[in-house]
Design an enzyme around this catalytic site. Sequence first.
Site, PDB file in Angstrom:
ATOM      1  N   CYS A 119       0.817  -1.222   0.000  1.00  0.00           N
ATOM      2  CA  CYS A 119       0.000   0.000   0.000  1.00  0.00           C
ATOM      3  C   CYS A 119       0.851   1.273   0.000  1.00  0.00           C
ATOM      4  CB  CYS A 119      -0.922   0.013   1.208  1.00  0.00           C
ATOM      5  SG  CYS A 119      -1.840  -1.508   1.394  1.00  0.00           S
ATOM      6  N   HIS A 260      -3.931   6.713   3.253  1.00  0.00           N
ATOM      7  CA  HIS A 260      -4.255   5.396   2.708  1.00  0.00           C
ATOM      8  C   HIS A 260      -5.680   5.034   3.121  1.00  0.00           C
ATOM      9  CE1 HIS A 260      -4.101   1.369   1.407  1.00  0.00           C
ATOM     10  NE2 HIS A 260      -3.985   0.830   2.610  1.00  0.00           N
ATOM     11  N   ASN A 290     -10.169  -0.996   0.176  1.00  0.00           N
ATOM     12  CA  ASN A 290      -8.718  -0.843   0.195  1.00  0.00           C
ATOM     13  C   ASN A 290      -8.149  -1.371  -1.125  1.00  0.00           C
ATOM     14  OD1 ASN A 290      -5.977  -1.083   0.642  1.00  0.00           O
ATOM     15  ND2 ASN A 290      -6.162  -2.064   2.644  1.00  0.00           N
TER      16      ASN A 290
HETATM   17  O1  UT7 Z   1      -3.761  -1.837   3.713  1.00  0.00           O
HETATM   18  C1  UT7 Z   1      -2.812  -2.264   4.633  1.00  0.00           C
HETATM   19  C2  UT7 Z   1      -3.147  -1.852   5.973  1.00  0.00           C
HETATM   20  N1  UT7 Z   1      -4.316  -2.560   6.440  1.00  0.00           N
HETATM   21  C3  UT7 Z   1      -4.948  -2.084   7.459  1.00  0.00           C
HETATM   22  O2  UT7 Z   1      -4.601  -1.033   7.923  1.00  0.00           O
HETATM   23  C4  UT7 Z   1      -6.081  -2.880   8.053  1.00  0.00           C
HETATM   24  C5  UT7 Z   1      -5.989  -2.807   9.558  1.00  0.00           C
HETATM   25  N2  UT7 Z   1      -6.999  -3.594  10.291  1.00  0.00           N
HETATM   26  C6  UT7 Z   1      -8.319  -3.311  10.220  1.00  0.00           C
HETATM   27  O3  UT7 Z   1      -8.753  -2.460   9.485  1.00  0.00           O
HETATM   28  C7  UT7 Z   1      -9.240  -4.060  11.168  1.00  0.00           C
HETATM   29  O4  UT7 Z   1      -8.466  -4.779  12.107  1.00  0.00           O
HETATM   30  C8  UT7 Z   1     -10.213  -5.034  10.455  1.00  0.00           C
HETATM   31  C9  UT7 Z   1     -11.266  -4.249   9.717  1.00  0.00           C
HETATM   32  C10 UT7 Z   1      -9.443  -5.932   9.502  1.00  0.00           C
HETATM   33  C11 UT7 Z   1     -10.939  -5.908  11.496  1.00  0.00           C
HETATM   34  O5  UT7 Z   1     -11.612  -5.082  12.447  1.00  0.00           O
HETATM   35  P1  UT7 Z   1     -11.465  -5.371  14.015  1.00  0.00           P
HETATM   36  O6  UT7 Z   1     -12.309  -4.396  14.716  1.00  0.00           O
HETATM   37  O7  UT7 Z   1     -10.002  -5.382  14.328  1.00  0.00           O
HETATM   38  O8  UT7 Z   1     -12.139  -6.787  14.143  1.00  0.00           O
HETATM   39  P2  UT7 Z   1     -11.499  -8.151  14.662  1.00  0.00           P
HETATM   40  O9  UT7 Z   1     -10.544  -8.715  13.670  1.00  0.00           O
HETATM   41  O10 UT7 Z   1     -11.021  -8.003  16.068  1.00  0.00           O
HETATM   42  O11 UT7 Z   1     -12.792  -9.065  14.712  1.00  0.00           O
HETATM   43  C12 UT7 Z   1     -13.857  -8.794  15.626  1.00  0.00           C
HETATM   44  C13 UT7 Z   1     -14.915  -9.869  15.456  1.00  0.00           C
HETATM   45  C14 UT7 Z   1     -14.344 -11.285  15.469  1.00  0.00           C
HETATM   46  O12 UT7 Z   1     -15.305 -12.107  16.087  1.00  0.00           O
HETATM   47  P3  UT7 Z   1     -15.126 -12.565  17.633  1.00  0.00           P
HETATM   48  O13 UT7 Z   1     -13.808 -13.261  17.681  1.00  0.00           O
HETATM   49  O14 UT7 Z   1     -15.136 -11.282  18.405  1.00  0.00           O
HETATM   50  O15 UT7 Z   1     -16.309 -13.439  17.853  1.00  0.00           O
HETATM   51  C15 UT7 Z   1     -14.272 -11.653  14.018  1.00  0.00           C
HETATM   52  O16 UT7 Z   1     -14.375 -13.033  13.790  1.00  0.00           O
HETATM   53  O17 UT7 Z   1     -15.534  -9.706  14.174  1.00  0.00           O
HETATM   54  C16 UT7 Z   1     -15.484 -10.929  13.450  1.00  0.00           C
HETATM   55  N3  UT7 Z   1     -15.357 -10.634  12.045  1.00  0.00           N
HETATM   56  C17 UT7 Z   1     -16.416 -10.418  11.265  1.00  0.00           C
HETATM   57  N4  UT7 Z   1     -17.733 -10.446  11.508  1.00  0.00           N
HETATM   58  C18 UT7 Z   1     -18.569 -10.171  10.481  1.00  0.00           C
HETATM   59  C19 UT7 Z   1     -14.219 -10.479  11.321  1.00  0.00           C
HETATM   60  N5  UT7 Z   1     -14.551 -10.178  10.051  1.00  0.00           N
HETATM   61  C20 UT7 Z   1     -15.903 -10.135   9.990  1.00  0.00           C
HETATM   62  C21 UT7 Z   1     -16.823  -9.860   8.964  1.00  0.00           C
HETATM   63  N6  UT7 Z   1     -18.131  -9.891   9.259  1.00  0.00           N
HETATM   64  N7  UT7 Z   1     -16.418  -9.555   7.712  1.00  0.00           N
END
Ligand code: UT7
Length: 333
Positions: A119, A260, A290
């Site tokens: 990115c 970004h 993204n």
């Molecule tokens: O481009 C390069 C740089 N990239 C970035 O900067 C991305 C950085 N990271 C992020 O943007 C975020 O971490 C994400 C959007 C990828 C994820 O958001 P989060 O708030 O960190 O969620 P998480 O990974 O902690 O997941 C929270 C919950 C989990 O369930 P449990 O374990 O709490 O039951 C996941 O399994 O949300 C669940 N989950 C989803 N639920 C519905 C993860 N993906 C999904 C989904 N739909 N698509």
Amino acid sequence: MSEATSAIEVCIAGTGSYVPEKILTNAELAVLVDTSDEWIVSRTGIKERRIAAEGEFTSHMATHAARRALEQAGMVAEDIELIIVATITPDTPTPATACYVQQALGANNAVAFDISAACSGFLYAMKISKRLISDGAFKNALIIGAEKLSAVTNWDDRTTCVLFGDGAGAAVLRRAEPGEGSILATEMGTDGNLTHLLNIPGGGTACPITAKNANDHLQTLTMMGKEVFKHAVNRMKEAAEKVISRAGLHPEDIACVIPHQANLRIIDAIADRLAVPNERVFVNLDKYGNTSAAAVAIALDEANRTGAFKRGDNIVLVVFGAGLTWAAAAIRW
Ligand code: UT7
């Protein structure tokens, strides 16, 4: 890594972008995997993304974006001396996607190569080409961020497939005439200790593609989202602060921050930490998700064409991605 000041100033003479026609909405994704529009919008800000057609490659999108940038710059392809394409989704491992773009544009006088900095690639390309122009090696450069991330997305993995999209953005850099704007300061950094947080494990020499590896989706993007999130906020804030200060500016002097486009919560956190009001931060990830190296380039073009800043304004671009990598640029438009 910082740069010393140089006699030849470099300006951005034109920008362009292109996104494929096909829109994939959150509602459509909710049919493919266990997710919802509510989750995606509240956690990321993304509402839809563009998906390239089967026969539409990274070089095709890059070429469309490049033509628009050239047109705005008032230049023709034969004028261009250097083409750098930043991509992690090249048409082929070799030759470089930039070579296909050179051919498609008819930019027969250009040296062309790719860089791989995820990115951060577009701003890496900006710093490299700025230096090559200010050193006198080239008079101008066409830099492009272009990605077909849909080709390296695991469509069974809800933690990643809701995030990514396809597209391309381009800019023409050239020697600035007296009185024109210029790229004031640039910054880039890398932390190779954190390669495991965001990568495509398969497809290279470490893990060649076999039927089994493909079946296990090893040719697709994997990410430890929460970890990446923390690093993204800290690194982008630091990089933006560095270029603002190196340019002799203060946050209140910045008319537009173009970050970004990965996650609205990351963008809000950076705006907050930089003390730049949200209305001066450009966001279009709701439409495109993204798009890796393309994201900041598409955002720059849209911000430019919609009047988010005007001639003489100071703007800041700041990015973060796999590597981990990060970069920023302060520009007087
Ligand atoms: O481009 C390069 C740089 N990239 C970035 O900067 C991305 C950085 N990271 C992020 O943007 C975020 O971490 C994400 C959007 C990828 C994820 O958001 P989060 O708030 O960190 O969620 P998480 O990974 O902690 O997941 C929270 C919950 C989990 O369930 P449990 O374990 O709490 O039951 C996941 O399994 O949300 C669940 N989950 C989803 N639920 C519905 C993860 N993906 C999904 C989904 N739909 N698509």
